[in-house]
Scaffold this motif. Structure first.
Motif, PDB file in Angstrom:
ATOM      1  N   VAL A 151       0.836  -1.201   0.000  1.00 17.52           N
ATOM      2  CA  VAL A 151       0.000   0.000   0.000  1.00 17.52           C
ATOM      3  C   VAL A 151       0.871   1.251   0.000  1.00 17.52           C
ATOM      4  CG1 VAL A 151      -1.645   1.350   1.372  1.00 17.52           C
ATOM      5  CG2 VAL A 151      -2.043  -1.083   0.995  1.00 17.52           C
ATOM      6  N   GLY A 152       1.956   1.237   0.746  1.00 18.91           N
ATOM      7  CA  GLY A 152       2.878   2.371   0.751  1.00 18.91           C
ATOM      8  C   GLY A 152       3.486   2.615  -0.619  1.00 18.91           C
ATOM      9  N   ARG A 153       3.927   1.530  -1.264  1.00 18.14           N
ATOM     10  CA  ARG A 153       4.521   1.671  -2.613  1.00 18.14           C
ATOM     11  C   ARG A 153       3.462   2.092  -3.628  1.00 18.14           C
ATOM     12  NH1 ARG A 153       7.156   0.684   1.023  1.00 18.14           N
ATOM     13  NH2 ARG A 153       6.847   2.912   1.010  1.00 18.14           N
ATOM     14  N   LEU A 154       2.230   1.578  -3.483  1.00 19.85           N
ATOM     15  CA  LEU A 154       1.147   1.982  -4.391  1.00 19.85           C
ATOM     16  C   LEU A 154       0.839   3.470  -4.234  1.00 19.85           C
ATOM     17  CD1 LEU A 154      -1.214  -1.098  -4.070  1.00 19.85           C
ATOM     18  CD2 LEU A 154      -0.057  -0.345  -6.161  1.00 19.85           C
ATOM     19  N   GLN A 155       0.865   3.950  -2.989  1.00 19.38           N
ATOM     20  CA  GLN A 155       0.636   5.376  -2.738  1.00 19.38           C
ATOM     21  C   GLN A 155       1.703   6.213  -3.429  1.00 19.38           C
ATOM     22  OE1 GLN A 155       1.158   6.569   1.319  1.00 19.38           O
ATOM     23  NE2 GLN A 155       0.312   8.604   0.992  1.00 19.38           N
ATOM     24  N   GLU A 156       2.961   5.839  -3.284  1.00 21.02           N
ATOM     25  CA  GLU A 156       4.054   6.567  -3.935  1.00 21.02           C
ATOM     26  C   GLU A 156       3.904   6.533  -5.451  1.00 21.02           C
ATOM     27  OE1 GLU A 156       7.395   4.404  -2.530  1.00 21.02           O
ATOM     28  OE2 GLU A 156       7.363   5.313  -0.532  1.00 21.02           O
ATOM     29  N   SER A 157       3.575   5.351  -5.963  1.00 20.20           N
ATOM     30  CA  SER A 157       3.440   5.173  -7.408  1.00 20.20           C
ATOM     31  C   SER A 157       2.271   5.978  -7.956  1.00 20.20           C
ATOM     32  CB  SER A 157       3.258   3.685  -7.718  1.00 20.20           C
ATOM     33  OG  SER A 157       3.151   3.479  -9.094  1.00 20.20           O
ATOM     34  N   LEU A 158       1.154   5.970  -7.238  1.00 14.65           N
ATOM     35  CA  LEU A 158      -0.003   6.743  -7.687  1.00 14.65           C
ATOM     36  C   LEU A 158       0.308   8.230  -7.678  1.00 14.65           C
ATOM     37  CD1 LEU A 158      -2.913   6.855  -8.615  1.00 14.65           C
ATOM     38  CD2 LEU A 158      -3.624   6.741  -6.216  1.00 14.65           C
ATOM     39  N   ARG A 159       1.015   8.705  -6.655  1.00 14.18           N
ATOM     40  CA  ARG A 159       1.401  10.116  -6.590  1.00 14.18           C
ATOM     41  C   ARG A 159       2.273  10.475  -7.803  1.00 14.18           C
ATOM     42  NH1 ARG A 159       3.583  10.300  -1.749  1.00 14.18           N
ATOM     43  NH2 ARG A 159       1.619  10.800  -0.758  1.00 14.18           N
ATOM     44  N   ASP A 160       3.261   9.629  -8.118  1.00 14.07           N
ATOM     45  CA  ASP A 160       4.125   9.874  -9.279  1.00 14.07           C
ATOM     46  C   ASP A 160       3.325   9.851 -10.578  1.00 14.07           C
ATOM     47  OD1 ASP A 160       6.345  10.038  -7.635  1.00 14.07           O
ATOM     48  OD2 ASP A 160       7.023   7.984  -8.061  1.00 14.07           O
ATOM     49  N   THR A 161       2.436   8.878 -10.705  1.00 15.94           N
ATOM     50  CA  THR A 161       1.639   8.736 -11.926  1.00 15.94           C
ATOM     51  C   THR A 161       0.715   9.936 -12.115  1.00 15.94           C
ATOM     52  OG1 THR A 161       1.742   6.333 -11.730  1.00 15.94           O
ATOM     53  CG2 THR A 161       0.020   7.226 -13.140  1.00 15.94           C
ATOM     54  N   LEU A 162       0.102  10.408 -11.037  1.00 15.26           N
ATOM     55  CA  LEU A 162      -0.754  11.600 -11.135  1.00 15.26           C
ATOM     56  C   LEU A 162       0.062  12.833 -11.498  1.00 15.26           C
ATOM     57  CD1 LEU A 162      -3.183  11.053  -8.137  1.00 15.26           C
ATOM     58  CD2 LEU A 162      -3.722  10.935 -10.583  1.00 15.26           C
ATOM     59  N   ARG A 163       1.273  12.934 -10.977  1.00 17.25           N
ATOM     60  CA  ARG A 163       2.139  14.057 -11.311  1.00 17.25           C
ATOM     61  C   ARG A 163       2.474  14.025 -12.807  1.00 17.25           C
ATOM     62  NH1 ARG A 163       6.140  13.172  -7.971  1.00 17.25           N
ATOM     63  NH2 ARG A 163       5.096  14.174  -6.246  1.00 17.25           N
ATOM     64  N   VAL A 164       2.759  12.840 -13.347  1.00 21.17           N
ATOM     65  CA  VAL A 164       3.038  12.701 -14.774  1.00 21.17           C
ATOM     66  C   VAL A 164       1.793  13.082 -15.585  1.00 21.17           C
ATOM     67  CG1 VAL A 164       3.543  11.036 -16.620  1.00 21.17           C
ATOM     68  CG2 VAL A 164       4.853  10.966 -14.491  1.00 21.17           C
ATOM     69  N   ALA A 165       0.638  12.588 -15.165  1.00 22.92           N
ATOM     70  CA  ALA A 165      -0.600  12.894 -15.894  1.00 22.92           C
ATOM     71  C   ALA A 165      -0.889  14.397 -15.869  1.00 22.92           C
ATOM     72  CB  ALA A 165      -1.770  12.119 -15.289  1.00 22.92           C
ATOM     73  N   ASP A 166      -0.725  15.027 -14.721  1.00 23.16           N
ATOM     74  CA  ASP A 166      -0.938  16.474 -14.629  1.00 23.16           C
ATOM     75  C   ASP A 166       0.027  17.224 -15.537  1.00 23.16           C
ATOM     76  OD1 ASP A 166      -3.005  16.243 -12.806  1.00 23.16           O
ATOM     77  OD2 ASP A 166      -1.740  16.633 -11.062  1.00 23.16           O
ATOM     78  N   SER A 167       1.287  16.822 -15.492  1.00 28.48           N
ATOM     79  CA  SER A 167       2.308  17.489 -16.300  1.00 28.48           C
ATOM     80  C   SER A 167       2.007  17.345 -17.786  1.00 28.48           C
ATOM     81  CB  SER A 167       3.683  16.886 -15.985  1.00 28.48           C
ATOM     82  OG  SER A 167       4.662  17.397 -16.851  1.00 28.48           O
ATOM     83  N   ARG A 168       1.672  16.147 -18.200  1.00 25.62           N
ATOM     84  CA  ARG A 168       1.365  15.922 -19.617  1.00 25.62           C
ATOM     85  C   ARG A 168       0.069  16.608 -20.014  1.00 25.62           C
ATOM     86  NH1 ARG A 168       3.342   9.778 -20.980  1.00 25.62           N
ATOM     87  NH2 ARG A 168       5.505  10.111 -20.363  1.00 25.62           N
ATOM     88  N   GLY A 169      -0.903  16.613 -19.113  1.00 25.75           N
ATOM     89  CA  GLY A 169      -2.176  17.265 -19.407  1.00 25.75           C
ATOM     90  C   GLY A 169      -2.030  18.757 -19.609  1.00 25.75           C
ATOM     91  N   GLU A 170      -1.128  19.368 -18.862  1.00 20.43           N
ATOM     92  CA  GLU A 170      -0.911  20.809 -18.999  1.00 20.43           C
ATOM     93  C   GLU A 170      -0.240  21.157 -20.321  1.00 20.43           C
ATOM     94  OE1 GLU A 170       1.144  22.050 -15.505  1.00 20.43           O
ATOM     95  OE2 GLU A 170      -0.576  21.661 -14.222  1.00 20.43           O
TER      96      GLU A 170
END
Length: 112
Positions: free
Chosen positions: A62-81
């Protein structure tokens, strides 16, 4: 950028050169983060399919999934912008045109 600043806030790269050194580094980091997220999902799926995961293993995942989801959302936000802003009316009209075209082909017995 696919990483936070020292305060945990999003970093932004302001450049007109998509092939510049920092842009390429950011793209490589994003690709690595997304690849790691995919690998983590495979690992979690394997762990859960066994039915014998310990509480400690689950907490770790769960800890690693949280980190991974945070990174993935950051990538999605960056690409979306970086995506161009779409005109809602033009997008709606284009979708209606595609649907009409597909519907016409279906009525004529053509491939869909």
């Amino acid at each position: 950028m696919p990483w936070p600043d020292e305060r945990g806030l999003a970093c932004y790269l302001s450049t007109d050169d998509e092939n510049g050194f920092l842009s390429r580094v950011a793209d490589q980091v994003e690709a690595t983060q997304l690849g790691m997220a995919s690998d983590l999902l495979d690992h979690v799926e394997e762990l859960l399919s066994g039915g014998e995961a310990t509480a400690e293993q689950l907490r770790y995942c769960v800890g690693r999934l949280q980190e991974s989801l945070r990174d993935t959302l950051r990538v999605a936000d960056s690409r979306g912008e970086r995506l161009p802003t779409l005109d809602a009316d033009a997008t709606h009209a284009a979708c209606l045109g595609l649907l009409a075209h597909a519907h016409g082909r279906a009525l004529q017995g053509g491939p869909q």
